[in-house]
Design an enzyme around this catalytic site. Sequence first.
Site, short mmCIF file in Angstrom:
data_model
loop_
_atom_site.label_atom_id
_atom_site.label_comp_id
_atom_site.label_asym_id
_atom_site.label_seq_id
_atom_site.Cartn_x
_atom_site.Cartn_y
_atom_site.Cartn_z
N LYS A 71 0.84 -1.21 0.00
CA LYS A 71 0.00 0.00 0.00
C LYS A 71 0.88 1.26 0.00
CE LYS A 71 -3.70 -2.59 2.05
NZ LYS A 71 -4.46 -3.03 3.21
N GLN A 115 -4.66 -2.17 9.48
CA GLN A 115 -4.51 -3.47 8.85
C GLN A 115 -5.06 -4.58 9.76
OE1 GLN A 115 -3.26 -3.96 5.59
NE2 GLN A 115 -4.10 -6.01 5.94
N ASP A 138 -11.12 2.10 3.81
CA ASP A 138 -11.35 0.66 3.65
C ASP A 138 -12.84 0.35 3.51
OD1 ASP A 138 -9.12 -0.96 3.44
OD2 ASP A 138 -8.76 -1.06 5.60
#
Length: 312
Positions: A71, A115, A138
């Site tokens: 990322k 994450q 997200d």
Amino acid sequence: KKISKFEINLKSKIKRKKMAQILDGLKISNEIKQEIKAEVDKIKASGKRIPHLSAILVGNNGASKAYVNSKVKDCAEVGFESSLYKFPSTASEAELLEKIEELNNDPNVDGFIVQLPLPKQMDQEKIIMAINPRKDVDGFHPENFGRMALEMDTFLPATPFGILTLLERYNIETKGKHCVIIGRSRIVGRPMSILMGRKDFPGNSTVTLTHSYTPHIEEFTKNADIVITALGDPHFLKGEMIKDGAVVIDVGITRVEDNTEKGYHLAGDVDFDSCAEKASWITPVPGGVGPMTRAMLMKNTLLAYKHTIYKD
Ligand code: NAP
């Protein structure tokens, strides 16, 4: 006229030669990243602040580290600023919540991700709920999930967003089609089922959401125009389980140990060879949904920067 065995063999050989066309996620994701980069170049040229994505990584999980690193790399590629905050696996929930609050209030951070998975001492729901929905690139916050279900503007979770974009760019007809999804996870299967049933393109499909308690899954997949597999079981979907001309989308990525130098290879949920003989379109693994997922996180960050989802 009697058909000879030779003719039958020849016919089946010719039939077998018919291979599905590839939904090339690598190519489309590169196009998307180039489009984003072009926008960032313009932003830079105008002297404005550039988009900024932050990531929080807790612990030492190898896959999580690899995901976060990719990322950060993607940010550099499209010209975003990025920042990575690492916590040891022993970190407390309070420490993490403090960092989230800091990022929520940082006007220079447009979006951030935590994450997953998180260590056991942390309540994942509580952590996700603490993220400001406006920075939840997200798309995991319940507010954004709810907005998605109500067909309002929202940050779509990256994998479903990537699949929709792939279908859109290849102009795959979804209206009136029967879409069977295997797997009902919060991040892939369930949101995908909602999105394929929405009143839009891609969407307007009749959706069947299957899972580990669905008996005789092949009875559903055999009748599907579109099959989306997200279960994490290598080569689960075989050619004999789909109908001729089906569109097959493979989300699965499982590390399978082998004798190569690396020690493993990545396998999808789809038995590619047998499915490609019958399908009209198919995604490969790697090079299908994976790179699309990565590109869509960049897209969501740009949308957060531009206040496209939340207008103020
Ligand atoms: P997950 O949380 O592991 O859940 C798997 C789902 O599949 C569950 O709903 C489970 O049913 C169902 N399932 C398991 N075995 C099944 C079977 N034999 N028949 C029918 N359903 C079955 O799933 P996930 O996080 O969505 O991940 C799925 C796969 O996609 C993994 O390989 C993951 O690595 C990959 N993935 C790829 C990307 C990408 O960017 N390409 C992104 C995310 C995930 P129950 O609910 O009944 O347990």
